[in-house]
Design a protein around this motif. Structure first.
Motif, PDB file in Angstrom:
ATOM      1  N   VAL A  48      14.349  30.930  -3.188  1.00 44.44           N
ATOM      2  CA  VAL A  48      13.333  31.404  -4.120  1.00 44.44           C
ATOM      3  C   VAL A  48      13.797  32.672  -4.844  1.00 44.44           C
ATOM      4  CG1 VAL A  48      11.025  32.357  -4.310  1.00 44.44           C
ATOM      5  CG2 VAL A  48      11.444  30.378  -2.867  1.00 44.44           C
ATOM      6  N   GLY A  49      14.332  33.640  -4.035  1.00 41.37           N
ATOM      7  CA  GLY A  49      14.701  34.912  -4.624  1.00 41.37           C
ATOM      8  C   GLY A  49      15.893  34.807  -5.549  1.00 41.37           C
ATOM      9  N   LYS A  50      16.759  33.783  -5.283  1.00 40.59           N
ATOM     10  CA  LYS A  50      18.013  33.732  -6.036  1.00 40.59           C
ATOM     11  C   LYS A  50      17.863  33.021  -7.379  1.00 40.59           C
ATOM     12  CE  LYS A  50      20.757  33.745  -1.850  1.00 40.59           C
ATOM     13  NZ  LYS A  50      21.128  32.804  -0.795  1.00 40.59           N
TER      14      LYS A  50
ATOM     15  N   SER B 255      -0.079  39.766  -7.342  1.00 41.87           N
ATOM     16  CA  SER B 255      -0.811  38.677  -6.702  1.00 41.87           C
ATOM     17  C   SER B 255      -0.628  37.353  -7.438  1.00 41.87           C
ATOM     18  CB  SER B 255      -2.301  39.032  -6.608  1.00 41.87           C
ATOM     19  OG  SER B 255      -2.813  39.278  -7.904  1.00 41.87           O
ATOM     20  N   LYS B 256      -0.431  37.396  -8.779  1.00 39.59           N
ATOM     21  CA  LYS B 256      -0.383  36.125  -9.505  1.00 39.59           C
ATOM     22  C   LYS B 256       1.021  35.711  -9.915  1.00 39.59           C
ATOM     23  CE  LYS B 256      -5.115  36.267 -10.844  1.00 39.59           C
ATOM     24  NZ  LYS B 256      -6.039  36.895 -11.768  1.00 39.59           N
ATOM     25  N   ALA B 257       1.960  36.684 -10.047  1.00 41.47           N
ATOM     26  CA  ALA B 257       3.319  36.311 -10.459  1.00 41.47           C
ATOM     27  C   ALA B 257       4.308  36.366  -9.298  1.00 41.47           C
ATOM     28  CB  ALA B 257       3.791  37.223 -11.592  1.00 41.47           C
ATOM     29  N   MET B 258       4.173  37.356  -8.433  1.00 37.55           N
ATOM     30  CA  MET B 258       5.181  37.513  -7.383  1.00 37.55           C
ATOM     31  C   MET B 258       4.851  36.734  -6.114  1.00 37.55           C
ATOM     32  SD  MET B 258       5.941  41.549  -7.936  1.00 37.55           S
ATOM     33  CE  MET B 258       7.200  41.734  -6.691  1.00 37.55           C
ATOM     34  N   MET B 259       3.590  36.794  -5.675  1.00 33.80           N
ATOM     35  CA  MET B 259       3.247  36.103  -4.423  1.00 33.80           C
ATOM     36  C   MET B 259       3.538  34.602  -4.467  1.00 33.80           C
ATOM     37  SD  MET B 259       2.478  38.221  -2.124  1.00 33.80           S
ATOM     38  CE  MET B 259       1.772  37.157  -0.870  1.00 33.80           C
TER      39      MET B 259
ATOM     40  N   VAL C  73       0.314  40.831   4.941  1.00 37.17           N
ATOM     41  CA  VAL C  73       0.504  40.614   3.500  1.00 37.17           C
ATOM     42  C   VAL C  73       0.147  41.889   2.738  1.00 37.17           C
ATOM     43  CG1 VAL C  73      -0.368  39.354   1.494  1.00 37.17           C
ATOM     44  CG2 VAL C  73       0.203  38.117   3.579  1.00 37.17           C
ATOM     45  N   GLY C  74      -0.996  42.488   3.084  1.00 33.79           N
ATOM     46  CA  GLY C  74      -1.402  43.730   2.426  1.00 33.79           C
ATOM     47  C   GLY C  74      -0.378  44.829   2.625  1.00 33.79           C
ATOM     48  N   ALA C  75       0.066  44.982   3.880  1.00 31.88           N
ATOM     49  CA  ALA C  75       1.026  46.037   4.174  1.00 31.88           C
ATOM     50  C   ALA C  75       2.331  45.823   3.406  1.00 31.88           C
ATOM     51  CB  ALA C  75       1.294  46.089   5.680  1.00 31.88           C
ATOM     52  N   ALA C  76       2.803  44.564   3.356  1.00 29.35           N
ATOM     53  CA  ALA C  76       4.068  44.287   2.667  1.00 29.35           C
ATOM     54  C   ALA C  76       3.942  44.549   1.172  1.00 29.35           C
ATOM     55  CB  ALA C  76       4.501  42.838   2.926  1.00 29.35           C
ATOM     56  N   ILE C  77       2.801  44.126   0.587  1.00 24.38           N
ATOM     57  CA  ILE C  77       2.594  44.366  -0.850  1.00 24.38           C
ATOM     58  C   ILE C  77       2.571  45.867  -1.131  1.00 24.38           C
ATOM     59  CG2 ILE C  77       0.886  44.200  -2.705  1.00 24.38           C
ATOM     60  CD1 ILE C  77       0.182  41.449  -1.759  1.00 24.38           C
TER      61      ILE C  77
ATOM     62  N   ASN D 209      10.888  38.359 -13.803  1.00 24.26           N
ATOM     63  CA  ASN D 209       9.589  37.750 -13.545  1.00 24.26           C
ATOM     64  C   ASN D 209       8.479  38.791 -13.554  1.00 24.26           C
ATOM     65  OD1 ASN D 209      11.710  35.990 -12.404  1.00 24.26           O
ATOM     66  ND2 ASN D 209       9.927  34.682 -12.054  1.00 24.26           N
ATOM     67  N   ARG D 210       8.774  39.952 -12.957  1.00 25.52           N
ATOM     68  CA  ARG D 210       7.777  41.016 -12.953  1.00 25.52           C
ATOM     69  C   ARG D 210       7.494  41.467 -14.375  1.00 25.52           C
ATOM     70  NH1 ARG D 210       7.568  45.003  -8.941  1.00 25.52           N
ATOM     71  NH2 ARG D 210       7.699  46.414 -10.706  1.00 25.52           N
ATOM     72  N   GLU D 211       8.584  41.681 -15.118  1.00 26.90           N
ATOM     73  CA  GLU D 211       8.415  42.267 -16.443  1.00 26.90           C
ATOM     74  C   GLU D 211       7.699  41.327 -17.393  1.00 26.90           C
ATOM     75  OE1 GLU D 211      12.357  43.497 -17.332  1.00 26.90           O
ATOM     76  OE2 GLU D 211      12.172  45.332 -16.122  1.00 26.90           O
ATOM     77  N   SER D 212       7.979  40.005 -17.263  1.00 29.63           N
ATOM     78  CA  SER D 212       7.284  39.103 -18.191  1.00 29.63           C
ATOM     79  C   SER D 212       5.789  39.081 -17.898  1.00 29.63           C
ATOM     80  CB  SER D 212       7.892  37.703 -18.148  1.00 29.63           C
ATOM     81  OG  SER D 212       8.265  37.376 -16.852  1.00 29.63           O
TER      82      SER D 212
END
Lengths: 323, 298
Positions: A319-321, A217-221, A97-101, A201-204
């Motif tokens: 999820v991504g779409k 950690s709080k919006a994307m994960m 998880v750390g490496a991917a983030i 989602n990131r920008e908001s």
């Protein structure tokens, strides 16, 4: 209906895949049928694996001819498999998880392909080379450094005692090697999902004043959670069936349940390899049949795990779409 | 990577911040450091494996490695190199026609329930532990059909292992070819085989080649399915009767040397195990890195 020989040929070729799978299940089942009858359900709850007296006269037990004193129990291997895979998952999940983030958010997009290729390359290293590295580097490290240190400072926890004995071969070495082997599976699954999270989602989250790490950690994960779980289960399936690397570093524990993280263990997969030579000496063939039953048990466990992973990842793709 | 984001993190902590803000900024930094350490811990062992194998393997290199066989027959790897080549080539000869054929079917005619179930079962076969396939071959091919421990049983086992990969990669490659190309072919009056072999396969050739190379890398690196199907022999192929020797005698291979010689007590055996690992790693990494670079360049 018109018959198309070309299509039929291609269909026949592709049907060979399910045919091979069915053949594997069918022949393992037929071959081990006698062993299944002899061993009963106790097969998975008995601790002792004993081939019996291979040189004496076979005796008849429960209607089949077996060597005197033969007792086939695989609880030790089931426990070894589940424990080593569970510890491997515990080590691998935070790392991947750390490496991917870090790869998806902190690395400049020019370097990202190089680093993510390195992570992918971990997955192509042959299992036996991991085992070689385990014997040459990891086992001495655990035996002389990590084990004594862990026992000294964590020895009050019963499961961490005894690290100064055993020379490093055992449950911990097997788990660490397994963890390294499955890390790229989880990390690449998660990285692909993180890169698919919509920009909005990131920008908001940024607009609300979150720090960059809070955005991740709080919006994307939370958005990629299902995919992450699917990746973890897929990795679990791989860990459960891994053979050579575990065989080489696990210490080959037999007939005793592991009592600490340094105990020698055997997994189901690694055990199938080790005793076949002696099993062939069994004139009644029951030992070889019981090994087939072990293979069947392993097949069923990995089948269930992979089916679960498939259900989770196919559900997680949406999820991504989401718009 | 949005600019505002990196500014927010990089801005120096001002004295005017509340304790809560300070805590958030600091815990974010700790989070990034932890993630960076995780990445190092994932990539570090790979680099260490490559280093340890290359260092010890290079130290063991000598011309005798390629001219003599493993002890007791000699002090090299000739038998293992030959055996790995024989088993992999046989496995590819069996698996490529089946895998590519299945891939063509799934891509061109597989958009139905039958195609979906073949795809699903193919995934199940991919997830099956290789030792289970090896044991299946041991009881069915080696024992049941009486092939004995020899290259054919090993090659068929490896083929079962790699066919699902080949089918999946071929299917993905063929789906990249635009539908218009197929329609153009049919509009010119071409038959189905002509469209497949003259238009679609050439159009997807690089993708299919990629799949075949990756499958080759897998077959060179496998150990578990070969132990009880190919056996092991310390002697090179009998060149006076090559076919008989390949079909009926046990055969050596590189991964077996890695596994068995590292567990011997003497340094010479260890050196041989590392030399074998070096050859296997060189081959596997060269294919995988080459394929990835070629795909990226397009």
């Amino acid at each position: 209906m018109q018959i198309k020989p070309f299509r039929l040929t291609l269909l026949a070729l592709s049907l060979l895949i399910p045919a091979a799978l069915c053949a594997v299940i069918l022949f393992l089942l037929i071959f081990s049928a006698q062993a299944i009858g002899f061993n009963g359900f106790g097969f998975v709850t008995r601790i002792i694996w004993d081939l019996g007296d291979l040189y004496g006269d076979p005796v008849t037990v429960r209607g089949v001819l077996v060597p005197a004193g033969a007792n086939y129990g695989i609880l030790v291997f089931i426990v070894g498999t589940l424990l080593s895979s569970a510890i491997a998952i515990l080590i691998a999940v935070p790392l991947s998880v750390g490496a991917a983030i870090f790869l998806s958010e902190a690395v400049p997009s020019k370097i990202r392909p190089v680093l993510s290729m390195l992570v992918e390359l971990v997955a192509v290293v042959p299992s036996v080379v991991f085992g070689l590295w385990g014997i040459a580097v990891l086992v001495p490290f655990i035996g002389t450094m990590l084990g004594p240190v862990m026992s000294k400072y964590l020895g009050f926890i019963p499961f961490f005692a005894g690290g100064d004995s055993g020379g490093g071969y055992g449950l911990l070495a097997a788990s660490v090697v397994l963890a390294l082997m499955i890390t790229p599976i989880i990390a690449t699954t998660l990285l692909d999902a993180l890169l698919q999270v919509p920009k909005e989602n990131r920008e908001s989250a940024f607009a609300l004043g979150a720090t960059h790490f809070e955005v991740v950690s709080k919006a994307m994960m939370p958005m990629v959670r299902t995919t992450l779980i699917g990746g973890i289960v897929l990795a679990l399936g791989r860990a459960l069936g891994e053979t050579m690397a575990v065989l080489m570093v696990s210490g080959g524990g037999l007939n005793i349940l592991p009592h600490s993280i340094f105990s020698p263990i055997s997994t189901i997969a690694s055990f199938i390899v080790s005793p076949l030579d002696s099993a062939e000496g069994d004139p009644t063939n029951m030992a070889v049949r019981s090994l087939a039953e072990i293979a069947l048990v392993l097949f069923i466990i990995t089948l269930l795990t992979n089916a679960a992973a498939k259900l989770l990842t196919s559900g997680g793709l949406h999820v991504g779409k989401r718009k | 990577m949005s600019a505002s984001a990196s500014n927010a993190v990089a801005r120096p902590v001002k004295p005017g911040r509340t304790t809560q803000e300070l805590r958030r900024v600091i815990s974010s930094k700790i989070g990034w450091i932890a993630c960076g350490v995780a990445l190092v811990l994932v990539i570090g062992p790979l680099l260490d494996i490559v280093w340890v194998v290359a260092y010890n393997g290079a130290a063991a290199f000598s011309p005798k490695l390629f001219t003599t066989s493993t002890p007791p027959a000699g002090v090299g790897l000739l038998n293992a190199i030959e055996g790995t080549a024989v088993i992999s080539i046989m496995a590819m000869a069996i698996a490529v026609p089946i895998g590519v054929g299945a891939g063509i079917y799934l891509s061109e005619y597989g958009n139905n329930k039958l195609g979906n179930s073949i795809r699903f079962l193919s995934d199940v076969l991919t997830g099956t532990p290789s030792i289970v396939l090896g044991y299946f071959s041991y009881i069915v091919l080696v024992g049941g059909l009486g092939w004995g421990l020899a290259a054919p049983a090993g090659a068929v086992t490896i083929a079962i292992l790699i066919v699902p990969y080949l089918a999946r990669i071929t299917e993905l490659a063929l789906r990249q070819v635009p539908v218009a190309m197929r329609e153009a072919g049919f509009a010119l009056g071409a038959t189905e085989p002509t469209v497949v072999f003259k238009i679609i396969l050439p159009g997807a050739a690089s993708g299919v080649m990629t799949g075949a190379l990756l499958a080759l890398a897998i077959s060179v690196g496998e150990t578990a399915p070969l132990i009880y199907t190919a056996g092991f022999s310390s002697y090179p192929l009998d060149l006076a009767h090559p076919v008989h020797s390949i079909l009926h005698s046990q055969i050596g291979y590189l991964t077996y040397v890695i596994w068995s010689f590292i567990e011997q007590p003497d340094a010479a055996s260890h050196a041989l195990a590392f030399a074998a690992a070096f050859l296997v790693m060189l081959f596997v990494l060269a294919i995988n890195i080459g394929v990835r670079l070629a795909v990226k360049r397009k």
